[in-house]
Design a protein around this motif. Structure first.
Motif, PDB file in Angstrom:
ATOM      1  N   ASP A   1     -44.852   2.476  11.239  1.00 50.34           N
ATOM      2  CA  ASP A   1     -44.609   1.117  10.767  1.00 50.34           C
ATOM      3  C   ASP A   1     -44.951   1.048   9.299  1.00 50.34           C
TER       4      ASP A   1
ATOM      5  N   HIS B   1     -37.585   0.166  19.611  1.00 50.96           N
ATOM      6  CA  HIS B   1     -36.510  -0.509  18.888  1.00 50.96           C
ATOM      7  C   HIS B   1     -35.653  -1.325  19.841  1.00 50.96           C
TER       8      HIS B   1
ATOM      9  N   TRP C   1     -37.109  -4.481   8.531  1.00 46.21           N
ATOM     10  CA  TRP C   1     -37.476  -5.560   9.445  1.00 46.21           C
ATOM     11  C   TRP C   1     -37.725  -6.869   8.706  1.00 46.21           C
TER      12      TRP C   1
ATOM     13  N   ARG D   1     -39.210 -13.080   6.872  1.00 45.30           N
ATOM     14  CA  ARG D   1     -40.123 -12.471   7.844  1.00 45.30           C
ATOM     15  C   ARG D   1     -41.381 -13.323   8.000  1.00 45.30           C
TER      16      ARG D   1
ATOM     17  N   ARG E   1     -41.013  -9.427  12.571  1.00 41.05           N
ATOM     18  CA  ARG E   1     -40.093  -8.327  12.262  1.00 41.05           C
ATOM     19  C   ARG E   1     -38.703  -8.651  12.807  1.00 41.05           C
ATOM     20  N   SER E   2     -37.760  -8.822  11.899  1.00 39.00           N
ATOM     21  CA  SER E   2     -36.402  -9.185  12.294  1.00 39.00           C
ATOM     22  C   SER E   2     -35.436  -8.098  11.845  1.00 39.00           C
ATOM     23  N   PRO E   3     -34.732  -7.473  12.771  1.00 39.19           N
ATOM     24  CA  PRO E   3     -33.782  -6.417  12.399  1.00 39.19           C
ATOM     25  C   PRO E   3     -32.491  -6.999  11.834  1.00 39.19           C
TER      26      PRO E   3
ATOM     27  N   ARG F   1     -37.595  -4.468  20.712  1.00 37.00           N
ATOM     28  CA  ARG F   1     -37.673  -5.416  19.599  1.00 37.00           C
ATOM     29  C   ARG F   1     -36.324  -6.097  19.355  1.00 37.00           C
TER      30      ARG F   1
ATOM     31  N   SER G   1     -33.332   0.375  13.221  1.00 30.98           N
ATOM     32  CA  SER G   1     -33.161  -0.623  12.166  1.00 30.98           C
ATOM     33  C   SER G   1     -33.788  -0.201  10.836  1.00 30.98           C
TER      34      SER G   1
ATOM     35  N   TYR H   1     -35.454 -10.086  19.499  1.00 29.21           N
ATOM     36  CA  TYR H   1     -34.740 -10.760  18.410  1.00 29.21           C
ATOM     37  C   TYR H   1     -33.520 -11.499  18.957  1.00 29.21           C
TER      38      TYR H   1
END
Length: 323
Positions: free
Chosen positions: A322, A284, A104, A199, A211-213, A287, A101, A291
């Motif tokens: 990160d 990933h 994020w 976020r 953290r949002s992809p 995560r 991603s 999500y």
């Protein structure tokens, strides 16, 4: 569309050295990216890599669904686009796979200057979102639900940013969800304000790091397999760029000015409002599944699963940072 050429010296050395025969190495690889601040790592990587090796074309697109069609038709090799668009394409039977991603959190909800003071105050108002089941649609409805605001109490309207912005500035809608640098530009140039950064809002509502992809780098299974030696090099290079961006915000904003027609102060704030980061391919996958668990219940129709085969994980040793 703007075209940027990237030369991978490292891939050339790999192909002629320890990686063995280079007969199947691609002569040119094309990545489609949106003209948004989230694409900045790709653009800076293109500028900072020395000539020699494989030619990588980074091309701006304007329409996400149209860009997805180009990828599936074989006219591009990778696509950096909305995450849920990729999910839905995979659920519809396409051979799409997720790579990583790198961004994020890239969006904010803007309101009129004298508008609501909190998410709860959005009750009874009209909100403009890009399209049904987009990441911003699902995240917004998740946040409204967590704040105790019923869906029936808010009017969610779906339209492209270019159509929503004039309506918002004219006062015909109460709030609009926008990515960077559009969000920061409107805050600086019009009498509007940022109600929340998505976020930060997700972090408080979900009790996670937020953290949002919203966007993800996708390819097709065949293309990703063909370029399996390229993907780790691209991944590690983007991770280094993201580290350098965090270390030099002013320099990053100046570099962004070569690609985005905004003043340096707006670009610097837009970059601060965007969460860049790189992690291992395995992390990933974890995560993205988290999500999916978080926003999945808010799809208009029941979503499908994210099987292991949807995630492309090369065999090379992984590294991540990160930002």
């Amino acid at each position: 569309m703007r075209l940027i050429t990237l030369i991978f010296t490292a891939l050339l050395l790999c192909c002629i050295g320890s990686c063995g025969d280079d007969s199947d190495a691609p002569a040119t690889v094309t990545i489609l990216v949106p003209e948004a601040i989230g694409s900045l790592p790709f653009l800076l990587f293109a500028e900072q890599t020395s000539p020699g090796g494989v030619r990588l074309n980074i091309v701006f697109f304007t329409g996400h669904p149209q860009a997805l069609i180009l990828l599936l038709q074989g006219q591009a090799d990778f696509l950096f686009t909305g995450t849920t668009l990729g999910w839905q394409s995979m659920w519809d039977g396409s051979p799409l796979v997720a790579v990583e991603s790198y961004v994020w959190g890239i969006s904010s909800l803007l309101v009129q200057h004298e508008g609501p003071a909190s998410i709860r105050d959005l009750s009874g108002m009209r909100l403009s979102l890009p399209f049904r089941d987009s990441p911003l649609d699902l995240e917004t409805r998740f946040l409204l639900d967590r704040a105790g605001v019923k869906n029936t109490a808010v009017t969610l309207e779906y339209r492209p940013f270019a159509q929503g912005i004039p309506l918002f500035l004219e006062g015909n809608i109460d709030a609009i969800a926008l990515p960077e640098p559009l969000a920061t530009d409107l805050v600086h140039t019009h009498h509007v304000r940022r109600l929340f950064n998505y976020r930060n809002a997700l972090r408080m509502a979900a009790g996670t790091d937020g953290r949002s992809p919203e966007v993800t780098l996708f390819s097709t299974r065949d293309k990703a397999t063909k370029y399996s030696r390229l993907i780790p090099l691209l991944h590690d290079g983007l991770a280094r760029i993201i580290d350098s961006m965090a270390a030099d915000p002013e320099g990053t904003a100046a570099a962004a000015g070569r690609h985005f027609n905004y003043p340096p102060a707006i670009l610097e704030e837009a970059i601060r409002e965007t969460s860049f980061g790189s992690c291992s391919f395995q992390e990933h996958m974890s995560r993205m599944r988290e999500y999916h668990r978080l926003i999945g219940p808010y799809f208009h129709t029941p979503p499908g699963p994210l099987p292991d085969t949807f995630f492309f994980i090369p065999e090379e040793k992984e590294t991540g940072t990160d930002g």
